[in-house]
Scaffold this motif. Structure first.
Motif, PDB file in Angstrom:
ATOM      1  N   LEU A   1       0.827  -1.216   0.000  1.00  0.00           N
ATOM      2  CA  LEU A   1       0.000   0.000   0.000  1.00  0.00           C
ATOM      3  C   LEU A   1       0.854   1.255   0.000  1.00  0.00           C
ATOM      4  O   LEU A   1       0.536   2.236  -0.691  1.00  0.00           O
ATOM      5  CB  LEU A   1      -0.924  -0.016   1.222  1.00  0.00           C
ATOM      6  N   LEU A   2       1.940   1.225   0.767  1.00  0.00           N
ATOM      7  CA  LEU A   2       2.819   2.388   0.824  1.00  0.00           C
ATOM      8  C   LEU A   2       3.502   2.624  -0.526  1.00  0.00           C
ATOM      9  O   LEU A   2       3.648   3.770  -0.971  1.00  0.00           O
ATOM     10  CB  LEU A   2       3.861   2.200   1.923  1.00  0.00           C
ATOM     11  N   LEU A   3       3.893   1.542  -1.192  1.00  0.00           N
ATOM     12  CA  LEU A   3       4.513   1.682  -2.503  1.00  0.00           C
ATOM     13  C   LEU A   3       3.529   2.248  -3.525  1.00  0.00           C
ATOM     14  O   LEU A   3       3.905   3.079  -4.370  1.00  0.00           O
ATOM     15  CB  LEU A   3       5.046   0.329  -2.976  1.00  0.00           C
ATOM     16  N   LEU A   4       2.280   1.805  -3.458  1.00  0.00           N
ATOM     17  CA  LEU A   4       1.265   2.351  -4.368  1.00  0.00           C
ATOM     18  C   LEU A   4       1.030   3.831  -4.095  1.00  0.00           C
ATOM     19  O   LEU A   4       0.921   4.637  -5.029  1.00  0.00           O
ATOM     20  CB  LEU A   4      -0.044   1.563  -4.207  1.00  0.00           C
ATOM     21  N   ARG A   5       0.941   4.176  -2.827  1.00  0.00           N
ATOM     22  CA  ARG A   5       0.749   5.588  -2.456  1.00  0.00           C
ATOM     23  C   ARG A   5       1.928   6.423  -2.925  1.00  0.00           C
ATOM     24  O   ARG A   5       1.772   7.518  -3.488  1.00  0.00           O
ATOM     25  CB  ARG A   5       0.560   5.679  -0.947  1.00  0.00           C
ATOM     26  N   ASN A   6       3.157   5.891  -2.723  1.00  0.00           N
ATOM     27  CA  ASN A   6       4.356   6.619  -3.143  1.00  0.00           C
ATOM     28  C   ASN A   6       4.391   6.796  -4.655  1.00  0.00           C
ATOM     29  O   ASN A   6       4.784   7.860  -5.154  1.00  0.00           O
ATOM     30  CB  ASN A   6       5.610   5.873  -2.684  1.00  0.00           C
ATOM     31  N   LEU A   7       4.003   5.759  -5.385  1.00  0.00           N
ATOM     32  CA  LEU A   7       4.001   5.852  -6.848  1.00  0.00           C
ATOM     33  C   LEU A   7       3.066   6.961  -7.317  1.00  0.00           C
ATOM     34  O   LEU A   7       3.398   7.723  -8.234  1.00  0.00           O
ATOM     35  CB  LEU A   7       3.581   4.508  -7.450  1.00  0.00           C
ATOM     36  N   TYR A   8       1.897   7.064  -6.713  1.00  0.00           N
ATOM     37  CA  TYR A   8       0.942   8.115  -7.070  1.00  0.00           C
ATOM     38  C   TYR A   8       1.545   9.502  -6.809  1.00  0.00           C
ATOM     39  O   TYR A   8       1.482  10.398  -7.661  1.00  0.00           O
ATOM     40  CB  TYR A   8      -0.349   7.960  -6.274  1.00  0.00           C
ATOM     41  N   VAL A   9       2.146   9.671  -5.616  1.00  0.00           N
ATOM     42  CA  VAL A   9       2.748  10.967  -5.265  1.00  0.00           C
ATOM     43  C   VAL A   9       3.892  11.300  -6.214  1.00  0.00           C
ATOM     44  O   VAL A   9       4.026  12.436  -6.684  1.00  0.00           O
ATOM     45  CB  VAL A   9       3.236  10.948  -3.798  1.00  0.00           C
TER      46      VAL A   9
END
Length: 217
Positions: free
Chosen positions: A15-23
């Protein structure tokens, strides 16, 4: 219980990697001189740091194996090395892509790139038990050289930009925070991968032990 903890950490990392990718793709600005390709930096450098952490874990485990002769430490060293190789490969591949866009060539024999490749090849030769433990200890020298290469040899690779290394803010604080955030996410993922590989190794050792007993009967 252990499996649930591992699944929970893995889900958190995903989830953190997905959030980071979006940012990274939609919120952070392009770098002034390099443009959008600079975004690969948020995976290139954290992957390198993650590999270093794995190699450090292998170093400590190898020393413990040589002093205590407990095969569990050998299994930890092997598992951490394998995962470290995976993240080091990510670092090398992203570096080649970045270099192709910025330098116009896939491989420039830059000091850090070259030592990163040497380090990867040395750890790729990792084997088991005593010989591999000694190899793991001496191989960490290549990790240290790779880390310091951009300071010792000023070739094509950019110099240090992180504030903890330079003592001053050379990149946007928001960009630097994202580097650390993505490193944290990749470190969580690496932890899960090491524990999964360690469980596989322990099961394989148990199976090998049962086979030896069966053959002895």
């Amino acid at each position: 219980m252990e499996k649930n903890i591992r699944l929970g950490i893995g889900a958190m990392a995903g989830l953190l990697l997905l959030r980071n990718l979006y940012v990274i793709l939609f919120n952070l600005p392009d770098e002034m001189e390099q443009g959008p390709i600079y975004r690969i930096f948020y995976y290139h450098l954290p992957a390198y740091f993650t590999a270093m952490c794995c190699y450090m874990t292998a170093l400590v485990a190898s020393v413990l194996y040589l002093t205590k002769r407990n095969l569990r430490y050998d299994a930890i060293a092997m598992s951490a090395t394998e995962v470290g190789l995976a993240f080091a490969a990510v670092n090398l591949i992203t570096g080649m892509i970045w270099g192709r866009v910025i330098w116009g060539i896939w491989w420039a024999w830059d000091a850090r790139l070259t030592w990163a490749l040497i380090c990867w090849l040395v750890y790729f030769g990792y084997q088991r038990a005593k010989n591999s433990a000694v190899l793991s200890i001496f191989s960490f020298v290549s990790v240290a050289i790779t880390y310091k290469a951009i300071e010792w040899w000023r070739t094509q690779h950019p110099g240090p930009v992180l504030s903890f290394r330079t003592g001053q803010q050379l990149i946007d604080p928001e960009m630097e925070r994202m580097l650390y955030t993505n490193f944290f996410a990749l470190a969580l993922l690496a932890f899960v991968m090491v524990t999964v590989r360690l469980n596989q190794e322990n099961l394989q050792r148990q199976i090998d032990g049962l086979r030896r007993r069966a053959h002895a009967l």
